[in-house]
Design a protein around this motif. Structure first.
Motif, short mmCIF file in Angstrom:
data_model
loop_
_atom_site.label_atom_id
_atom_site.label_comp_id
_atom_site.label_asym_id
_atom_site.label_seq_id
_atom_site.Cartn_x
_atom_site.Cartn_y
_atom_site.Cartn_z
N PHE A 139 0.84 -1.19 0.00
CA PHE A 139 0.00 0.00 0.00
C PHE A 139 0.88 1.25 0.00
CE2 PHE A 139 -2.25 -3.41 2.15
CZ PHE A 139 -3.52 -3.37 1.58
N LEU A 140 0.66 2.13 -0.99
CA LEU A 140 1.33 3.43 -1.04
C LEU A 140 0.25 4.49 -0.82
CD1 LEU A 140 3.70 2.98 -4.12
CD2 LEU A 140 4.23 2.66 -1.72
N TYR A 141 0.43 5.30 0.24
CA TYR A 141 -0.59 6.26 0.63
C TYR A 141 -0.20 7.66 0.16
CZ TYR A 141 -2.12 2.51 3.73
OH TYR A 141 -2.55 1.30 4.23
N CYS A 142 -1.14 8.33 -0.50
CA CYS A 142 -0.94 9.70 -0.97
C CYS A 142 -2.11 10.55 -0.47
CB CYS A 142 -0.86 9.73 -2.49
SG CYS A 142 -0.65 11.39 -3.17
N ARG A 143 -1.81 11.53 0.36
CA ARG A 143 -2.86 12.38 0.94
C ARG A 143 -2.79 13.76 0.29
NH1 ARG A 143 -2.27 11.97 6.92
NH2 ARG A 143 -2.93 9.82 6.46
N VAL A 144 -3.87 14.16 -0.37
CA VAL A 144 -3.91 15.41 -1.12
C VAL A 144 -4.95 16.34 -0.50
CG1 VAL A 144 -4.25 16.49 -3.37
CG2 VAL A 144 -3.25 14.19 -3.22
N ARG A 145 -4.53 17.57 -0.19
CA ARG A 145 -5.44 18.58 0.36
C ARG A 145 -5.90 19.52 -0.76
NH1 ARG A 145 -6.42 15.84 4.93
NH2 ARG A 145 -4.60 15.67 6.30
N GLN B 48 -12.89 10.87 3.36
CA GLN B 48 -12.75 11.35 4.73
C GLN B 48 -11.32 11.78 5.05
OE1 GLN B 48 -14.13 8.45 3.89
NE2 GLN B 48 -16.31 8.81 4.30
N THR B 49 -10.34 11.03 4.55
CA THR B 49 -8.93 11.34 4.84
C THR B 49 -8.24 11.99 3.64
OG1 THR B 49 -8.25 9.13 4.12
CG2 THR B 49 -8.76 9.42 6.46
N GLU B 50 -8.94 12.15 2.54
CA GLU B 50 -8.38 12.71 1.30
C GLU B 50 -7.19 11.90 0.81
OE1 GLU B 50 -8.05 16.79 3.13
OE2 GLU B 50 -9.07 17.35 1.26
N GLU B 51 -7.25 10.58 1.02
CA GLU B 51 -6.16 9.70 0.61
C GLU B 51 -6.49 9.00 -0.70
OE1 GLU B 51 -3.96 8.33 4.75
OE2 GLU B 51 -5.23 6.91 3.68
N TRP B 52 -5.45 8.91 -1.54
CA TRP B 52 -5.51 8.13 -2.77
C TRP B 52 -4.45 7.04 -2.63
CZ3 TRP B 52 -9.03 9.16 -6.71
CH2 TRP B 52 -9.77 10.34 -6.56
N THR B 53 -4.89 5.81 -2.43
CA THR B 53 -3.98 4.71 -2.09
C THR B 53 -3.76 3.80 -3.29
OG1 THR B 53 -4.82 4.74 0.18
CG2 THR B 53 -3.58 2.79 -0.51
N LEU B 54 -2.49 3.64 -3.65
CA LEU B 54 -2.13 2.68 -4.69
C LEU B 54 -1.90 1.33 -4.03
CD1 LEU B 54 -1.39 2.09 -7.68
CD2 LEU B 54 0.99 2.55 -7.03
N GLN B 55 -2.64 0.33 -4.47
CA GLN B 55 -2.49 -1.02 -3.92
C GLN B 55 -1.89 -1.93 -5.00
OE1 GLN B 55 -5.76 -2.72 -1.71
NE2 GLN B 55 -6.67 -0.71 -1.33
N ILE B 56 -0.99 -2.79 -4.55
CA ILE B 56 -0.36 -3.76 -5.44
C ILE B 56 -0.62 -5.15 -4.86
CG2 ILE B 56 1.76 -4.46 -6.60
CD1 ILE B 56 2.89 -1.70 -5.97
N ARG B 57 -1.39 -5.94 -5.59
CA ARG B 57 -1.67 -7.30 -5.13
C ARG B 57 -0.48 -8.20 -5.43
NH1 ARG B 57 -6.62 -6.49 -8.16
NH2 ARG B 57 -8.40 -6.02 -6.83
N GLY C 134 10.94 -0.10 -6.24
CA GLY C 134 11.35 1.08 -7.00
C GLY C 134 10.55 2.31 -6.61
N TRP C 135 10.73 3.38 -7.39
CA TRP C 135 10.08 4.66 -7.12
C TRP C 135 8.73 4.74 -7.83
CZ3 TRP C 135 11.60 8.07 -3.54
CH2 TRP C 135 12.91 7.98 -3.07
N TYR C 136 7.74 5.26 -7.10
CA TYR C 136 6.41 5.53 -7.64
C TYR C 136 6.07 6.99 -7.33
CZ TYR C 136 5.90 0.47 -8.14
OH TYR C 136 6.07 -0.85 -8.50
N GLU C 137 5.27 7.59 -8.20
CA GLU C 137 4.93 9.00 -8.00
C GLU C 137 3.42 9.20 -7.98
OE1 GLU C 137 5.29 13.01 -10.60
OE2 GLU C 137 7.21 12.07 -10.05
N CYS C 138 2.98 9.90 -6.94
CA CYS C 138 1.59 10.35 -6.85
C CYS C 138 1.56 11.75 -7.48
CB CYS C 138 1.14 10.38 -5.40
SG CYS C 138 -0.54 11.03 -5.15
N GLN C 139 0.72 11.96 -8.49
CA GLN C 139 0.75 13.20 -9.26
C GLN C 139 -0.63 13.86 -9.28
OE1 GLN C 139 1.40 13.69 -13.84
NE2 GLN C 139 3.45 13.55 -12.91
N ILE C 140 -0.63 15.18 -9.07
CA ILE C 140 -1.86 15.97 -9.13
C ILE C 140 -1.92 16.65 -10.49
CG2 ILE C 140 -3.19 17.83 -8.06
CD1 ILE C 140 -1.63 17.34 -5.49
#
Length: 278
Positions: free
Chosen positions: A65-71, A109-118, A126-132
């Motif tokens: 789980f990679l958590y990205c919180r955007v306001r 509720q938390t303004e989170e966009w979570t990338l899940q990898i099964r 490696g590196w992952y980027e959360c982008q607005i």
């Protein structure tokens, strides 16, 4: 003199009044400044909450789980990109890759966009980027490390032990991000019973960066021979086969004495022959 006193009194009152106003103005300014600081995010548009961890460790085969919180996202979209190949993984709640192990979930509720990898694998590290989706886009990079804990029993695959001595099996769990909640020992595919009538069977587990579990079996007998398996709850199992020697201690001791006598006789005979030759 009277006029001087009156002038002094008026100046004093004026000074106090001005200072009081300055103090009140100062407090009001600070309050406004603090309020302005609090309101800045809403004025500048979407931004990342950087209190979320940017270094994530996951286990092979266990969901990552990679958590990205955007306001203040507004009507912008959030995307996830893999740096290794600049592959667009998700946009909003839609998956844009043929690898269906990747998907995103959104919690308003938390303004989170979570990338899940099964079922992540080592290659997913490696590196992952959360982008607005602003103009230009802004992003927040995160490092994913997928590890595979290693289980190792010292002395494997075979251990030979003397009859009547203590069997000491040492199982180590390495490269585990957290200590395994439990470790199960089995003997010939049956879980070891530490309260069996046989007695003398115990286990000691020390948890840490490297978790170690010791299985102790006192006064080893022939029935203690067989396959022993150490199974951590968060890692693959490892096995060892224990062979209890057929000789009892008394027989082994007598055999050892006979071997010493035979060796001494052999050395004496060899020395005697050498003396004859010279």
């Amino acid at each position: 003199m009277k006029m001087y006193s009156i002038v002094w009194f008026v100046l004093t009152i004026a000074s106090v009044t001005v200072n009081g106003n300055e103090e009140n103005l100062g407090i009001s300014y600070k309050e406004k400044r603090n309020n302005a600081d609090m309101e800045i995010p809403s004025l500048r548009g979407p931004y990342f909450d950087r209190s979320v961890s940017r270094n994530v460790t996951a286990l092979v085969g266990r969901n990552a789980f990679l958590y990205c919180r955007v306001r203040n996202l507004g009507n912008r979209t959030v995307s996830w990109i893999r740096h290794r190949d600049l592959h667009l993984l998700t946009v909003g709640s839609y998956t844009y890759t043929s690898d269906q192990r990747f998907f995103t979930t959104h919690s308003p509720q938390t303004e989170e966009w979570t990338l899940q990898i099964r079922f992540p694998q080592i290659r997913d590290s490696g590196w992952y980027e959360c982008q607005i989706g602003t103009n230009p886009p802004i992003g927040l990079s995160m490092m994913l490390t997928v590890v595979e804990p290693v289980t190792k029993i010292i002395g494997a695959p075979d251990l030979h032990i003397n009859y009547g001595s203590t069997i000491n099996l040492t199982c180590m769990v390495i490269h585990s991000p957290v200590p395994p909640p439990s470790i199960i020992w089995t003997h010939n595919d049956k879980e070891v019973n530490y309260d069996s009538p046989r007695g003398g069977v115990s286990v000691i587990t020390e948890k840490g960066d490297i978790t170690t579990s010791y299985l102790l079996i006192q006064k080893a007998s022939y029935s203690d021979s067989g396959a022993y398996k150490c199974t951590p709850s968060n890692a693959n199992p490892h096995s060892i086969f224990v062979h209890v020697m057929n000789e009892k201690p008394e027989a082994m001791q007598r055999g050892s004495q006979l071997r010493i006598k035979s060796y001494s006789s052999h050395m004496f005979l060899t020395s005697f022959i050498i003396c004859l030759l010279y």
